[in-house]
Scaffold this active site. Structure first.
Site, PDB file in Angstrom:
ATOM      1  N   CYS A 114      34.746  26.487  53.692  1.00 23.51           N
ATOM      2  CA  CYS A 114      34.032  28.671  53.100  1.00 23.51           C
ATOM      3  C   CYS A 114      32.620  27.792  53.300  1.00 23.51           C
ATOM      4  CB  CYS A 114      34.238  28.229  51.260  1.00 23.51           C
ATOM      5  SG  CYS A 114      36.178  28.674  51.371  1.00 23.51           S
ATOM      6  N   HIS A 262      28.550  33.578  49.542  1.00 24.88           N
ATOM      7  CA  HIS A 262      30.189  33.121  50.636  1.00 24.88           C
ATOM      8  C   HIS A 262      30.703  33.568  49.498  1.00 24.88           C
ATOM      9  CE1 HIS A 262      34.114  32.450  50.880  1.00 24.88           C
ATOM     10  NE2 HIS A 262      34.169  31.183  50.334  1.00 24.88           N
ATOM     11  N   ASN A 292      38.000  36.708  50.487  1.00 22.94           N
ATOM     12  CA  ASN A 292      37.758  35.868  51.100  1.00 22.94           C
ATOM     13  C   ASN A 292      38.211  35.827  52.145  1.00 22.94           C
ATOM     14  OD1 ASN A 292      37.297  32.955  51.017  1.00 22.94           O
ATOM     15  ND2 ASN A 292      37.717  32.350  49.138  1.00 22.94           N
TER      16      ASN A 292
HETATM   17  O1  UT7 Z   1      36.571  29.800  48.837  1.00 21.12           O
HETATM   18  C1  UT7 Z   1      36.407  28.898  47.723  1.00 21.12           C
HETATM   19  C2  UT7 Z   1      36.221  28.936  46.707  1.00 21.12           C
HETATM   20  N1  UT7 Z   1      37.479  29.200  45.947  1.00 21.12           N
HETATM   21  C3  UT7 Z   1      36.659  29.984  45.187  1.00 21.12           C
HETATM   22  O2  UT7 Z   1      35.706  29.631  43.892  1.00 21.12           O
HETATM   23  C4  UT7 Z   1      37.980  30.576  43.641  1.00 21.12           C
HETATM   24  C5  UT7 Z   1      37.888  29.611  42.127  1.00 21.12           C
HETATM   25  N2  UT7 Z   1      38.960  30.390  41.464  1.00 21.12           N
HETATM   26  C6  UT7 Z   1      38.948  31.412  41.184  1.00 21.12           C
HETATM   27  O3  UT7 Z   1      37.988  31.853  41.967  1.00 21.12           O
HETATM   28  C7  UT7 Z   1      39.792  31.552  40.367  1.00 21.12           C
HETATM   29  O4  UT7 Z   1      40.113  30.271  39.961  1.00 21.12           O
HETATM   30  C8  UT7 Z   1      41.193  32.364  40.561  1.00 21.12           C
HETATM   31  C9  UT7 Z   1      40.448  33.836  41.004  1.00 21.12           C
HETATM   32  C10 UT7 Z   1      42.091  31.543  42.227  1.00 21.12           C
HETATM   33  C11 UT7 Z   1      41.930  32.526  39.406  1.00 21.12           C
HETATM   34  O5  UT7 Z   1      41.460  32.804  38.298  1.00 21.12           O
HETATM   35  P1  UT7 Z   1      42.318  32.121  36.922  1.00 21.12           P
HETATM   36  O6  UT7 Z   1      41.139  32.838  35.805  1.00 21.12           O
HETATM   37  O7  UT7 Z   1      41.740  30.542  37.724  1.00 21.12           O
HETATM   38  O8  UT7 Z   1      42.931  32.182  36.341  1.00 21.12           O
HETATM   39  P2  UT7 Z   1      44.478  31.099  36.294  1.00 21.12           P
HETATM   40  O9  UT7 Z   1      44.623  30.143  38.479  1.00 21.12           O
HETATM   41  O10 UT7 Z   1      43.890  30.277  35.332  1.00 21.12           O
HETATM   42  O11 UT7 Z   1      45.514  31.712  36.337  1.00 21.12           O
HETATM   43  C12 UT7 Z   1      46.051  32.185  34.500  1.00 21.12           C
HETATM   44  C13 UT7 Z   1      47.446  33.255  34.261  1.00 21.12           C
HETATM   45  C14 UT7 Z   1      48.268  32.183  34.893  1.00 21.12           C
HETATM   46  O12 UT7 Z   1      49.346  32.557  34.481  1.00 21.12           O
HETATM   47  P3  UT7 Z   1      49.855  31.624  32.649  1.00 21.12           P
HETATM   48  O13 UT7 Z   1      49.715  30.234  33.352  1.00 21.12           O
HETATM   49  O14 UT7 Z   1      48.441  32.013  32.217  1.00 21.12           O
HETATM   50  O15 UT7 Z   1      50.921  32.032  32.493  1.00 21.12           O
HETATM   51  C15 UT7 Z   1      48.782  32.296  36.262  1.00 21.12           C
HETATM   52  O16 UT7 Z   1      50.358  31.869  36.564  1.00 21.12           O
HETATM   53  O17 UT7 Z   1      47.513  34.286  36.285  1.00 21.12           O
HETATM   54  C16 UT7 Z   1      48.007  33.994  36.679  1.00 21.12           C
HETATM   55  N3  UT7 Z   1      48.689  34.210  37.726  1.00 21.12           N
HETATM   56  C17 UT7 Z   1      48.782  35.746  38.217  1.00 21.12           C
HETATM   57  N4  UT7 Z   1      48.930  36.744  37.672  1.00 21.12           N
HETATM   58  C18 UT7 Z   1      49.189  37.616  38.276  1.00 21.12           C
HETATM   59  C19 UT7 Z   1      48.048  33.358  39.381  1.00 21.12           C
HETATM   60  N5  UT7 Z   1      47.422  34.190  39.739  1.00 21.12           N
HETATM   61  C20 UT7 Z   1      48.252  35.143  39.375  1.00 21.12           C
HETATM   62  C21 UT7 Z   1      47.811  36.232  40.223  1.00 21.12           C
HETATM   63  N6  UT7 Z   1      48.240  37.690  39.435  1.00 21.12           N
HETATM   64  N7  UT7 Z   1      47.940  36.728  41.499  1.00 21.12           N
END
Ligand code: UT7
Length: 335
Positions: A114, A262, A292
């Protein structure tokens, strides 16, 4: 000593639009979750066989060269940033040299994910500053879609990433109060595996091992992201490196005309916007439409912002990136 200045910009994205609803048909996800957590509404995916990382980079580069008003043979050096090269080796830089039929100039591949375009600009800037080169072509291009896990198992990563390419021509600027004022690069390799694609790798498992093992539960050849950990680090490092760039030039947040972060996650951009007290007009985001696109996200956004007349001569434009490595960086530009 000289400065370098961006004199031409271009981008290319595939025509194939993939909406959140499209993804929800193949995995357990939904539009509301994706928009709420990331701001993304849709992204582009290449049609396999039509475009590659290299071909999109070339298309973006052709536009940038034309807008710069230079000939392809005025280019002294090529820098290509990507995490998704057409081949494991050689990298796509040399293919651009061949495809654009540029004379046998050097071609460097940058592997900083990135932050790749920011690293690429920094490299190009140093060559121009010292007088070694006059015009450098910098490309950021990615094809993510052909390497993602489109089952529910991969949803935390797959919904975020999109394909596309952007390019810039950097050229010598005699007035050292103009153009790129400074670049600032960092890394913290202890977190390398928090956002990574481990295999195939020469130090881990090669393709032959993967085939031999034939293990359907193997996810090591899909990107892995510890989302919350990456998010927490991103907001801190974005802020730090923007501040570092401003301070290095005796500037403050009040001097920023346009911040182009980014496009990792709209929530990260909004956090940084708030931290620096910037208005909506002072921060450019297009993650809603493209997701992204890693090394391509900044040059695509920069080109769109320029095309939309959001960058004027004399503006202070700040670019900042954070991602896998971890790596992060900023570029401070007087346009
Ligand atoms: O470009 C390089 C740098 N990258 C970044 O900066 C990305 C940084 N991170 C993020 O943007 C976020 O962490 C994400 C968007 C990737 C994820 O969001 P989050 O709020 O951190 O969600 P999480 O990973 O903690 O997941 C929360 C819940 C989980 O379910 P449970 O365990 O609470 O039941 C996941 O399984 O959301 C679930 N989940 C989804 N649900 C529906 C994860 N992905 C999805 C999805 N659709 N696509």
């Amino acid at each position: 000593m000289y400065n370098s200045k961006i004199i031409g910009l271009g981008y290319f994205v595939p025509e194939n639009v993939v909406t959140n609803d499209d993804l929800s048909k193949v995995m357990d996800t939904d539009d509301e979750w994706i928009q709420e957590r990331t701001g993304i509404k849709e992204r582009r995916h290449v049609i396999k066989g039509e475009d590659t990382t290299m071909s999109m980079g070339v298309k973006a580069a052709k536009i940038a060269i034309e807008r710069a008003g230079i000939d392809k043979d005025d280019i002294d050096f090529i820098v290509f940033a990507t995490l998704s090269p057409d081949y494991y080796f050689p990298g796509p830089g040399v293919m651009v040299q061949s495809d654009l039929d540029i004379k046998t100039v050097g071609a460097l591949d940058v592997r900083n994910q990135c932050s790749g375009f920011v690293y690429g600009l920094s490299v190009a800037d140093q060559y121009i500053k010292t007088g070694m080169y006059k015009n450098v072509l910098v490309i950021g291009s990615e094809v993510h879609s052909t390497g993602l896990d489109f089952t529910t198992r991969g949803r935390g990563v797959t919904v975020i990433f999109g394909d596309g390419a952007g390019a810039a021509i950097l050229s010598r600027e005699e007035d050292t109060t103009n153009g790129i004022l400074s670049t600032h690069l960092h890394s913290e390799g202890q977190h390398a595996e928090e956002l990574s694609l481990i295999a195939p790798g020469m130090g881990t498992r090669w393709v032959t091992d993967i085939i031999k093992e034939n293990d359907p539960s193997d996810v090591s050849y899909y990107p892995h992201m510890n989302g919350q950990f990456v998010f927490k680090n991103a907001v801190v490092r974005f802020s730090e490196v923007i501040m570092e760039g401003l301070m290095a030039n005796g500037l403050t947040n009040k001097d920023i005309d346009l911040l182009i972060p980014h496009q990792a996650n709209l929530r990260i951009s909004q956090f940084v916007q708030k931290k620096f007290g910037l208005s909506d007009k002072q921060v450019f985001n297009n993650i809603m439409r493209y997701g992204n696109t890693t090394a391509a996200s900044i040059p695509i956004a920069l080109t769109e912002a320029w095309e939309q007349g959001k960058i004027k001569q004399g503006d202070l434009v700040v670019l900042a990136a954070f991602g896998s490595g971890f790596t992060w960086g900023s570029v401070i530009i007087r346009w």
